[in-house]
Design a protein around this motif. Structure first.
Motif, PDB file in Angstrom:
ATOM      1  N   LEU A 133      -1.629   2.050  12.718  1.00  0.00           N
ATOM      2  CA  LEU A 133      -1.897   3.406  13.183  1.00  0.00           C
ATOM      3  C   LEU A 133      -3.333   3.779  12.851  1.00  0.00           C
ATOM      4  O   LEU A 133      -3.779   3.585  11.724  1.00  0.00           O
ATOM      5  CB  LEU A 133      -0.932   4.384  12.493  1.00  0.00           C
ATOM      6  CG  LEU A 133      -0.939   5.851  12.896  1.00  0.00           C
ATOM      7  CD1 LEU A 133      -0.467   6.004  14.346  1.00  0.00           C
ATOM      8  CD2 LEU A 133      -0.037   6.662  11.961  1.00  0.00           C
ATOM      9  N   LYS A 134      -4.045   4.301  13.834  1.00  0.00           N
ATOM     10  CA  LYS A 134      -5.409   4.785  13.595  1.00  0.00           C
ATOM     11  C   LYS A 134      -5.321   6.222  13.077  1.00  0.00           C
ATOM     12  O   LYS A 134      -4.882   7.122  13.789  1.00  0.00           O
ATOM     13  CB  LYS A 134      -6.235   4.732  14.874  1.00  0.00           C
ATOM     14  CG  LYS A 134      -7.674   5.176  14.680  1.00  0.00           C
ATOM     15  CD  LYS A 134      -8.469   5.085  15.965  1.00  0.00           C
ATOM     16  CE  LYS A 134      -9.912   5.555  15.743  1.00  0.00           C
ATOM     17  NZ  LYS A 134     -10.703   5.490  17.003  1.00  0.00           N
ATOM     18  N   ILE A 135      -5.762   6.432  11.832  1.00  0.00           N
ATOM     19  CA  ILE A 135      -5.604   7.719  11.157  1.00  0.00           C
ATOM     20  C   ILE A 135      -6.968   8.339  10.888  1.00  0.00           C
ATOM     21  O   ILE A 135      -7.873   7.674  10.364  1.00  0.00           O
ATOM     22  CB  ILE A 135      -4.856   7.537   9.817  1.00  0.00           C
ATOM     23  CG1 ILE A 135      -3.474   6.925  10.055  1.00  0.00           C
ATOM     24  CG2 ILE A 135      -4.739   8.872   9.080  1.00  0.00           C
ATOM     25  CD1 ILE A 135      -2.795   6.454   8.782  1.00  0.00           C
ATOM     26  N   VAL A 136      -7.110   9.603  11.237  1.00  0.00           N
ATOM     27  CA  VAL A 136      -8.306  10.385  10.906  1.00  0.00           C
ATOM     28  C   VAL A 136      -7.850  11.648  10.192  1.00  0.00           C
ATOM     29  O   VAL A 136      -7.011  12.393  10.714  1.00  0.00           O
ATOM     30  CB  VAL A 136      -9.121  10.749  12.159  1.00  0.00           C
ATOM     31  CG1 VAL A 136     -10.344  11.595  11.764  1.00  0.00           C
ATOM     32  CG2 VAL A 136      -9.557   9.499  12.913  1.00  0.00           C
ATOM     33  N   ILE A 137      -8.375  11.872   8.987  1.00  0.00           N
ATOM     34  CA  ILE A 137      -8.086  13.092   8.229  1.00  0.00           C
ATOM     35  C   ILE A 137      -9.287  14.022   8.345  1.00  0.00           C
ATOM     36  O   ILE A 137     -10.426  13.610   8.106  1.00  0.00           O
ATOM     37  CB  ILE A 137      -7.793  12.768   6.755  1.00  0.00           C
ATOM     38  CG1 ILE A 137      -6.504  11.949   6.639  1.00  0.00           C
ATOM     39  CG2 ILE A 137      -7.680  14.046   5.928  1.00  0.00           C
ATOM     40  CD1 ILE A 137      -6.152  11.542   5.217  1.00  0.00           C
ATOM     41  N   LEU A 138      -9.016  15.273   8.716  1.00  0.00           N
ATOM     42  CA  LEU A 138     -10.095  16.235   8.937  1.00  0.00           C
ATOM     43  C   LEU A 138      -9.862  17.506   8.139  1.00  0.00           C
ATOM     44  O   LEU A 138      -8.728  17.964   7.975  1.00  0.00           O
ATOM     45  CB  LEU A 138     -10.198  16.605  10.420  1.00  0.00           C
ATOM     46  CG  LEU A 138     -10.394  15.462  11.419  1.00  0.00           C
ATOM     47  CD1 LEU A 138      -9.090  15.173  12.148  1.00  0.00           C
ATOM     48  CD2 LEU A 138     -11.493  15.780  12.416  1.00  0.00           C
ATOM     49  N   ASP A 139     -10.968  18.079   7.656  1.00  0.00           N
ATOM     50  CA  ASP A 139     -10.963  19.448   7.163  1.00  0.00           C
ATOM     51  C   ASP A 139     -12.279  20.085   7.600  1.00  0.00           C
ATOM     52  O   ASP A 139     -13.007  19.524   8.425  1.00  0.00           O
ATOM     53  CB  ASP A 139     -10.734  19.517   5.647  1.00  0.00           C
ATOM     54  CG  ASP A 139     -11.768  18.739   4.840  1.00  0.00           C
ATOM     55  OD1 ASP A 139     -12.941  18.654   5.273  1.00  0.00           O
ATOM     56  OD2 ASP A 139     -11.403  18.213   3.768  1.00  0.00           O
ATOM     57  N   ASP A 140     -12.585  21.255   7.080  1.00  0.00           N
ATOM     58  CA  ASP A 140     -13.782  21.960   7.550  1.00  0.00           C
ATOM     59  C   ASP A 140     -15.081  21.302   7.108  1.00  0.00           C
ATOM     60  O   ASP A 140     -16.154  21.664   7.596  1.00  0.00           O
ATOM     61  CB  ASP A 140     -13.758  23.410   7.061  1.00  0.00           C
ATOM     62  CG  ASP A 140     -12.699  24.230   7.761  1.00  0.00           C
ATOM     63  OD1 ASP A 140     -12.371  23.912   8.922  1.00  0.00           O
ATOM     64  OD2 ASP A 140     -12.178  25.190   7.151  1.00  0.00           O
ATOM     65  N   TYR A 141     -15.007  20.340   6.191  1.00  0.00           N
ATOM     66  CA  TYR A 141     -16.212  19.734   5.651  1.00  0.00           C
ATOM     67  C   TYR A 141     -16.301  18.239   5.867  1.00  0.00           C
ATOM     68  O   TYR A 141     -17.377  17.653   5.700  1.00  0.00           O
ATOM     69  CB  TYR A 141     -16.300  20.019   4.143  1.00  0.00           C
ATOM     70  CG  TYR A 141     -16.207  21.489   3.821  1.00  0.00           C
ATOM     71  CD1 TYR A 141     -17.308  22.325   3.987  1.00  0.00           C
ATOM     72  CD2 TYR A 141     -15.007  22.051   3.382  1.00  0.00           C
ATOM     73  CE1 TYR A 141     -17.212  23.678   3.722  1.00  0.00           C
ATOM     74  CE2 TYR A 141     -14.909  23.397   3.111  1.00  0.00           C
ATOM     75  CZ  TYR A 141     -16.014  24.218   3.284  1.00  0.00           C
ATOM     76  OH  TYR A 141     -15.922  25.560   3.025  1.00  0.00           O
ATOM     77  N   SER A 142     -15.210  17.581   6.238  1.00  0.00           N
ATOM     78  CA  SER A 142     -15.206  16.121   6.294  1.00  0.00           C
ATOM     79  C   SER A 142     -14.308  15.600   7.406  1.00  0.00           C
ATOM     80  O   SER A 142     -13.305  16.228   7.766  1.00  0.00           O
ATOM     81  CB  SER A 142     -14.727  15.523   4.962  1.00  0.00           C
ATOM     82  OG  SER A 142     -15.494  15.990   3.876  1.00  0.00           O
ATOM     83  N   LYS A 143     -14.696  14.430   7.905  1.00  0.00           N
ATOM     84  CA  LYS A 143     -13.868  13.629   8.797  1.00  0.00           C
ATOM     85  C   LYS A 143     -13.776  12.251   8.152  1.00  0.00           C
ATOM     86  O   LYS A 143     -14.789  11.613   7.916  1.00  0.00           O
ATOM     87  CB  LYS A 143     -14.497  13.538  10.183  1.00  0.00           C
ATOM     88  CG  LYS A 143     -13.723  12.683  11.174  1.00  0.00           C
ATOM     89  CD  LYS A 143     -14.432  12.678  12.531  1.00  0.00           C
ATOM     90  CE  LYS A 143     -13.687  11.820  13.544  1.00  0.00           C
ATOM     91  NZ  LYS A 143     -14.406  11.806  14.854  1.00  0.00           N
TER      92      LYS A 143
END
Length: 220
Positions: A133-143
């Protein structure tokens, strides 16, 4: 906040909403707009409903007298996925659910912030699913995502890039970073590539020979 789905095809990444620190409505709205499937962990469902977001799947172990039927009435149609396995986190169970559905990619929000143990576990668990699975975790400051052995991408000058090894990563060579790496080794807890930056507008290339290397595209 409005509901989701401009597209209804599994060619676009699914979206998992965990239960860490909330991100901005702007980021969440952008992800919802293009997500064919929205999965919410049980611990976050009330926060999500309060934002008037339409959910496709509610997943969790439903402990602490949690009643999924209450939310099923509010979010119909809603798929309820009961995952009682205590050997995995709810986020890992959500990854497993997507893999079973043969969905190839997912964006994850609300997975960082709040409890540090949850944040670290969520970020480092990306490597466990590298071939599934290709996973990307995002928040307001980071990818945050896992690098393939030969990575290339166009960036603007001064973009902040952090290279974070999960364990030991060897043979790292870069091009177009302010602090270049030349067949270097990074080791979690000893030497990382935090707060590097792009030298000039153009392609950044990062290669590594062995190990699991996370890239964090960061903004202050």
């Amino acid at each position: 906040m409005s509901s989701h789905h401009i597209v209804r095809t599994d060619q676009e990444p699914a979206l998992i909403i965990a239960n860490g620190q909330s991100c901005s409505n702007e980021l969440l709205g952008q992800l919802l707009e293009w997500s064919p499937l929205v999965v919410v962990l049980d611990s976050a469902i009330q926060r999500v409903i309060d934002l008037n977001i339409k959910v496709d799947v509610l997943l969790g172990d439903f402990d602490r007298d949690f009643d999924p039927a209450f939310y099923e009435q509010q979010q119909f149609p809603l798929e309820i996925v009961y995952t009682p396995n205590q050997d995995k986190t709810d986020l890992e169970k959500a990854f497993d659910y997507l893999i079973d559905r043969k969905i190839p990619a997912v964006n994850v929000v609300w997975a960082t912030g709040r409890r540090a143990d949850h944040s670290i576990t969520n970020m480092t668990n990306i490597v466990r699913y590298r071939n599934k699975l290709k996973i990307v975790i995002l928040d307001d400051y980071s990818k945050i995502f896992l690098l393939q052995p030969d990575f290339k991408k166009w960036y603007t000058a001064n973009s902040i890039l952090s290279l974070i090894p999960v364990g030991t990563v060897t043979g790292i060579t870069s091009n177009n970073l302010t602090y270049e790496l030349n067949d270097d080794t990074l080791i979690m807890g000893y030497r990382t590539g935090s707060s590097n930056s792009v030298k000039e507008d153009g392609i950044v290339s990062i290669e590594h020979k062995s190990g699991d290397l996370l890239l964090m595209e960061c903004e202050d």
